[in-house]
Design a protein around this motif. Structure first.
Motif, PDB file in Angstrom:
ATOM      1  N   GLU A 165      10.111  17.879  -5.415  1.00  0.00           N
ATOM      2  CA  GLU A 165      10.866  17.270  -6.512  1.00  0.00           C
ATOM      3  C   GLU A 165      11.105  15.776  -6.267  1.00  0.00           C
ATOM      4  OE1 GLU A 165      11.784  21.626  -6.352  1.00  0.00           O
ATOM      5  OE2 GLU A 165      11.909  20.009  -4.877  1.00  0.00           O
ATOM      6  N   SER A 166      11.343  15.413  -5.013  1.00  0.00           N
ATOM      7  CA  SER A 166      11.628  14.007  -4.698  1.00  0.00           C
ATOM      8  C   SER A 166      10.410  13.113  -4.894  1.00  0.00           C
ATOM      9  CB  SER A 166      12.167  13.872  -3.276  1.00  0.00           C
ATOM     10  OG  SER A 166      11.176  14.197  -2.328  1.00  0.00           O
ATOM     11  N   CYS A 167       9.242  13.712  -5.062  1.00  0.00           N
ATOM     12  CA  CYS A 167       8.023  12.922  -5.285  1.00  0.00           C
ATOM     13  C   CYS A 167       8.121  12.048  -6.533  1.00  0.00           C
ATOM     14  CB  CYS A 167       6.801  13.838  -5.405  1.00  0.00           C
ATOM     15  SG  CYS A 167       6.308  14.628  -3.858  1.00  0.00           S
ATOM     16  N   VAL A 168       8.946  12.447  -7.498  1.00  0.00           N
ATOM     17  CA  VAL A 168       9.045  11.661  -8.745  1.00  0.00           C
ATOM     18  C   VAL A 168      10.109  10.566  -8.669  1.00  0.00           C
ATOM     19  CG1 VAL A 168       8.126  13.506 -10.212  1.00  0.00           C
ATOM     20  CG2 VAL A 168      10.601  13.351  -9.818  1.00  0.00           C
ATOM     21  N   LEU A 169      10.756  10.404  -7.525  1.00  0.00           N
ATOM     22  CA  LEU A 169      11.814   9.390  -7.394  1.00  0.00           C
ATOM     23  C   LEU A 169      11.349   7.983  -7.787  1.00  0.00           C
ATOM     24  CD1 LEU A 169      14.732   8.755  -6.596  1.00  0.00           C
ATOM     25  CD2 LEU A 169      13.965   8.559  -4.226  1.00  0.00           C
ATOM     26  N   PRO A 170      10.141   7.540  -7.411  1.00  0.00           N
ATOM     27  CA  PRO A 170       9.729   6.193  -7.828  1.00  0.00           C
ATOM     28  C   PRO A 170       9.692   6.014  -9.348  1.00  0.00           C
ATOM     29  CG  PRO A 170       8.323   6.961  -6.052  1.00  0.00           C
ATOM     30  CD  PRO A 170       9.159   8.139  -6.478  1.00  0.00           C
ATOM     31  N   LEU A 171       9.365   7.070 -10.083  1.00  0.00           N
ATOM     32  CA  LEU A 171       9.329   6.980 -11.544  1.00  0.00           C
ATOM     33  C   LEU A 171      10.736   7.000 -12.126  1.00  0.00           C
ATOM     34  CD1 LEU A 171       6.321   9.351 -12.315  1.00  0.00           C
ATOM     35  CD2 LEU A 171       6.352   6.852 -12.368  1.00  0.00           C
ATOM     36  N   ARG A 177       0.832  -1.206   0.000  1.00  0.00           N
ATOM     37  CA  ARG A 177       0.000   0.000   0.000  1.00  0.00           C
ATOM     38  C   ARG A 177       0.866   1.256   0.000  1.00  0.00           C
ATOM     39  NH1 ARG A 177      -4.541  -1.901   4.380  1.00  0.00           N
ATOM     40  NH2 ARG A 177      -5.948  -2.892   2.899  1.00  0.00           N
ATOM     41  N   LYS A 178       1.922   1.228   0.787  1.00  0.00           N
ATOM     42  CA  LYS A 178       2.839   2.369   0.841  1.00  0.00           C
ATOM     43  C   LYS A 178       3.484   2.602  -0.526  1.00  0.00           C
ATOM     44  CE  LYS A 178       6.988   4.018   3.191  1.00  0.00           C
ATOM     45  NZ  LYS A 178       8.029   3.726   4.190  1.00  0.00           N
ATOM     46  N   GLU A 179       3.913   1.517  -1.169  1.00  0.00           N
ATOM     47  CA  GLU A 179       4.528   1.625  -2.488  1.00  0.00           C
ATOM     48  C   GLU A 179       3.529   2.149  -3.514  1.00  0.00           C
ATOM     49  OE1 GLU A 179       6.139  -1.770  -5.263  1.00  0.00           O
ATOM     50  OE2 GLU A 179       7.513  -1.490  -3.572  1.00  0.00           O
ATOM     51  N   ALA A 180       2.292   1.671  -3.443  1.00  0.00           N
ATOM     52  CA  ALA A 180       1.247   2.117  -4.374  1.00  0.00           C
ATOM     53  C   ALA A 180       0.959   3.605  -4.182  1.00  0.00           C
ATOM     54  CB  ALA A 180      -0.026   1.293  -4.182  1.00  0.00           C
ATOM     55  N   LEU A 181       0.925   4.053  -2.928  1.00  0.00           N
ATOM     56  CA  LEU A 181       0.676   5.471  -2.658  1.00  0.00           C
ATOM     57  C   LEU A 181       1.839   6.319  -3.162  1.00  0.00           C
ATOM     58  CD1 LEU A 181      -0.957   7.787  -1.490  1.00  0.00           C
ATOM     59  CD2 LEU A 181       0.072   7.293   0.760  1.00  0.00           C
TER      60      LEU A 181
END
Length: 199
Positions: free
Chosen positions: A57-63, A9-13
């Motif tokens: 900016e760090s919000c896009v790290l998973p992508l 769930r954490k990863e999906a969020l």
């Protein structure tokens, strides 16, 4: 090891936040985007957003890290009787690379002009480095702290980054670029890395 439901769930969020941030960054620019806007699009509080990411900016790290995660996972299945270049050539021939996502390529291009995004892009590669080092150490029978292994892992990491940046640059001019173009950039970067330092 299988992830727990909480971890999934954490990863999906985190991925949902990353997609929302990317959409806002590409539609209105990084500077004009706020963390509050990203949180609003996802339907969470700003406080929840900041628990997952230290900056907008760090919000896009998973992508930005997704391609590296893919490569690392592929390397876990690298046959013992095959060189690294042969393995990547086989992977490219079989079309076993992730499809190009135009929005992510836009994001990679933005890393050349947005210093905060550049830092996140480099962070993704920095986080991949110990995993690549461990894989190469295990492969060679050396210790992960061995200097040669560290240099080889850093070289591989740099080649992967350069290949994606080159492909993103090319894709800007050729929106019909295919997966074979990704393979071409990856192959060229890895062959350059394999040359060593011929200066």
């Amino acid at each position: 090891m299988q992830q727990s439901l909480t971890e999934r769930r954490k990863e999906a969020l985190r991925l949902e936040i990353a997609v929302a941030a990317l959409q806002l960054f590409t539609s209105q620019g990084v500077v004009a985007t706020t963390g509050e806007q990203i949180a609003r699009v996802v339907g969470i509080s700003s406080r929840t957003l900041w628990r997952h990411f230290p900056s907008k900016e760090s919000c896009v790290l998973p992508l930005l890290g997704a391609g590296l995660d893919f490569i690392v996972e592929r390397l876990r299945h690298w046959p013992r009787d095959m060189s690294l270049l042969e393995f990547f050539a086989k992977t490219c021939r079989e079309g076993d690379l992730p499809a190009a996502v135009p929005a992510i390529l836009d994001l990679i291009r933005m890393t050349s002009t947005e210093s905060a995004l550049r830092a996140v892009w480099l962070q993704a590669h920095d986080e991949a480095l110990p995993v690549l080092t461990e894989l190469l150490a295990e492969r060679s029978g050396a210790q992960a702290g061995d200097l040669r292994v560290a240099v080889h892992a850093a070289t591989l990491n740099g080649a992967l980054r350069a290949a994606m940046e080159e492909f993103a640059r090319r894709y800007a001019d050729f929106p019909e670029a295919s997966d074979s173009e990704i393979a071409s950039c990856l192959n060229a970067a890895l062959n350059a890395a394999a040359e060593g330092l011929p200066y």
